[in-house]
Design a protein around this motif. Sequence first.
Motif, PDB file in Angstrom:
ATOM      1  N   VAL A   8      50.819  61.116  18.044  1.00 42.20           N
ATOM      2  CA  VAL A   8      51.737  62.230  18.186  1.00 42.20           C
ATOM      3  C   VAL A   8      51.336  62.996  19.356  1.00 42.20           C
ATOM      4  N   ASN A   9      52.271  63.125  20.437  1.00 47.02           N
ATOM      5  CA  ASN A   9      51.954  64.052  21.589  1.00 47.02           C
ATOM      6  C   ASN A   9      52.407  65.608  21.371  1.00 47.02           C
ATOM      7  N   SER A  10      52.124  66.199  22.520  1.00 49.09           N
ATOM      8  CA  SER A  10      52.375  67.724  22.205  1.00 49.09           C
ATOM      9  C   SER A  10      53.867  68.037  22.041  1.00 49.09           C
ATOM     10  N   ARG A  11      54.882  66.805  22.288  1.00 48.12           N
ATOM     11  CA  ARG A  11      56.139  67.250  22.096  1.00 48.12           C
ATOM     12  C   ARG A  11      56.850  66.655  20.627  1.00 48.12           C
ATOM     13  N   GLY A  12      55.819  65.722  20.062  1.00 40.08           N
ATOM     14  CA  GLY A  12      56.230  65.226  18.791  1.00 40.08           C
ATOM     15  C   GLY A  12      56.945  64.236  19.121  1.00 40.08           C
ATOM     16  N   LEU A  13      57.027  63.630  20.107  1.00 40.61           N
ATOM     17  CA  LEU A  13      57.993  62.345  20.453  1.00 40.61           C
ATOM     18  C   LEU A  13      57.227  60.971  20.918  1.00 40.61           C
ATOM     19  N   GLN A  14      58.086  59.972  20.980  1.00 39.28           N
ATOM     20  CA  GLN A  14      57.352  58.738  21.348  1.00 39.28           C
ATOM     21  C   GLN A  14      58.271  58.578  22.768  1.00 39.28           C
ATOM     22  N   ASP A  15      57.752  58.985  23.822  1.00 34.25           N
ATOM     23  CA  ASP A  15      58.337  58.903  24.897  1.00 34.25           C
ATOM     24  C   ASP A  15      57.314  58.814  25.987  1.00 34.25           C
ATOM     25  N   GLU A  16      56.170  58.311  25.835  1.00 29.76           N
ATOM     26  CA  GLU A  16      55.183  57.746  26.886  1.00 29.76           C
ATOM     27  C   GLU A  16      54.836  56.342  26.657  1.00 29.76           C
ATOM     28  N   GLN A  17      54.713  55.806  27.965  1.00 29.55           N
ATOM     29  CA  GLN A  17      54.419  54.204  28.077  1.00 29.55           C
ATOM     30  C   GLN A  17      53.812  54.051  29.346  1.00 29.55           C
ATOM     31  N   LEU A  18      52.935  53.068  29.360  1.00 29.16           N
ATOM     32  CA  LEU A  18      52.098  52.582  30.471  1.00 29.16           C
ATOM     33  C   LEU A  18      52.935  51.499  31.258  1.00 29.16           C
ATOM     34  N   ARG A  19      53.078  51.699  32.627  1.00 31.13           N
ATOM     35  CA  ARG A  19      53.898  50.665  33.648  1.00 31.13           C
ATOM     36  C   ARG A  19      52.837  50.374  34.639  1.00 31.13           C
ATOM     37  N   ALA A  20      52.998  49.083  35.099  1.00 30.59           N
ATOM     38  CA  ALA A  20      52.177  48.733  36.421  1.00 30.59           C
ATOM     39  C   ALA A  20      53.053  47.351  36.936  1.00 30.59           C
ATOM     40  N   HIS A  21      52.868  47.033  38.128  1.00 23.24           N
ATOM     41  CA  HIS A  21      52.977  45.835  38.861  1.00 23.24           C
ATOM     42  C   HIS A  21      51.729  45.151  39.359  1.00 23.24           C
ATOM     43  N   LEU A  22      51.345  44.151  38.622  1.00 20.46           N
ATOM     44  CA  LEU A  22      50.023  43.335  39.042  1.00 20.46           C
ATOM     45  C   LEU A  22      50.161  42.331  39.903  1.00 20.46           C
ATOM     46  N   TYR A  23      49.297  42.435  41.037  1.00 11.54           N
ATOM     47  CA  TYR A  23      48.880  41.428  41.822  1.00 11.54           C
ATOM     48  C   TYR A  23      47.506  40.889  41.909  1.00 11.54           C
ATOM     49  N   SER A  24      47.408  39.738  42.049  1.00 14.16           N
ATOM     50  CA  SER A  24      45.748  39.189  41.818  1.00 14.16           C
ATOM     51  C   SER A  24      45.468  38.431  43.192  1.00 14.16           C
ATOM     52  N   SER A  25      44.293  38.668  43.806  1.00 13.54           N
ATOM     53  CA  SER A  25      43.697  38.067  44.854  1.00 13.54           C
ATOM     54  C   SER A  25      42.502  37.107  44.400  1.00 13.54           C
ATOM     55  N   GLU A  26      42.691  35.832  44.407  1.00 15.03           N
ATOM     56  CA  GLU A  26      41.787  34.737  43.808  1.00 15.03           C
ATOM     57  C   GLU A  26      40.891  33.891  44.662  1.00 15.03           C
ATOM     58  N   TYR A  27      39.559  33.837  44.298  1.00 16.97           N
ATOM     59  CA  TYR A  27      38.789  32.858  44.994  1.00 16.97           C
ATOM     60  C   TYR A  27      38.346  31.793  43.774  1.00 16.97           C
ATOM     61  N   SER A  28      38.334  30.642  44.371  1.00 17.44           N
ATOM     62  CA  SER A  28      38.380  29.723  43.367  1.00 17.44           C
ATOM     63  C   SER A  28      37.142  28.546  43.987  1.00 17.44           C
ATOM     64  N   LEU A  29      36.442  28.027  43.005  1.00 18.54           N
ATOM     65  CA  LEU A  29      35.560  26.680  43.100  1.00 18.54           C
ATOM     66  C   LEU A  29      36.290  25.818  42.251  1.00 18.54           C
ATOM     67  N   THR A  30      36.523  24.607  42.806  1.00 22.47           N
ATOM     68  CA  THR A  30      37.445  23.763  41.903  1.00 22.47           C
ATOM     69  C   THR A  30      36.846  22.383  42.206  1.00 22.47           C
ATOM     70  N   ALA A  31      36.507  21.417  41.078  1.00 19.48           N
ATOM     71  CA  ALA A  31      36.300  20.113  41.141  1.00 19.48           C
ATOM     72  C   ALA A  31      37.323  19.183  40.704  1.00 19.48           C
ATOM     73  N   ARG A  32      37.736  18.310  41.452  1.00 18.20           N
ATOM     74  CA  ARG A  32      38.575  17.302  41.065  1.00 18.20           C
ATOM     75  C   ARG A  32      38.387  15.801  41.454  1.00 18.20           C
ATOM     76  N   TYR A  33      38.865  15.097  40.259  1.00 16.30           N
ATOM     77  CA  TYR A  33      38.468  13.684  39.937  1.00 16.30           C
ATOM     78  C   TYR A  33      39.943  12.951  40.093  1.00 16.30           C
ATOM     79  N   SER A  34      39.889  11.920  40.788  1.00 18.09           N
ATOM     80  CA  SER A  34      41.122  11.046  40.714  1.00 18.09           C
ATOM     81  C   SER A  34      41.050   9.798  39.867  1.00 18.09           C
ATOM     82  N   PHE A  35      41.962   9.470  39.154  1.00 16.83           N
ATOM     83  CA  PHE A  35      41.620   8.368  38.189  1.00 16.83           C
ATOM     84  C   PHE A  35      41.931   6.876  38.765  1.00 16.83           C
TER      85      PHE A  35
END
Length: 238
Positions: free
Chosen positions: A211-238
Amino acid sequence: MKSSNKKSLSPFVVLPSALALALMSHQAVANESTSDAGYYGSLGFLSANVKAEGMENSLRPGIGSFVEGDDKDKANTYSLALGYDFGNNWRLEGEYTATQEVHFTSDSSTFAGSLNNHYADAQRVMFNVYRDMEIGAGFSAYATGGLGVAKIESSGWQGVPSRQYHNNTDTNLIYAVGVGVGYEPIKNVNFSLGYRYVDLGKVESGMNAFVNSRGLQDEQLRAHLYSSEYSLTARYSF
């Protein structure tokens, strides 16, 4: 004057013969270039720097102006992939990346210190294409791009953990681009180091469960997510 007994070859004999030789040569090269074609599996360990943009678009009316908080977080996870190497320096794969949990904060000018805490748990499935470039001595470089779907669960609280937002799940169409280097110490085994940029799309929590100070459900969290990733990968060919 003596007439020559030598007969010139007809172009109707020379041209088909040359064409046949050219086709045989091309087929031999093609067979050689695809000799290493086949399936492979890979396991990757990822370290990601995730940034949340657009948090100023969160809903928190009547509390003054938006105040920036911590819009960056780090997350480690792993990925599993199954792919096909066409033997001509092109690869195609399907990849699953396990859940990454990140946390961001923001504030308001009216209720300073009453932070919005936004949690996002993201996992994804992607289809990636790779272009390999041989360097020599077992080393190679690659470029990659991919499209996929991310499932991102958002939750959070305001001020104190008891003031919760409702949970919400977003399913986003996402893309990734990246580069890296690889090394093949023995046949069919490859290790690679890579960097990848991933647009995870927009996320939002449910509305406020408190319950907020206005007694309303009018609040919401928003974002746009971007990820910069570093990877170590092991690959095996059949």
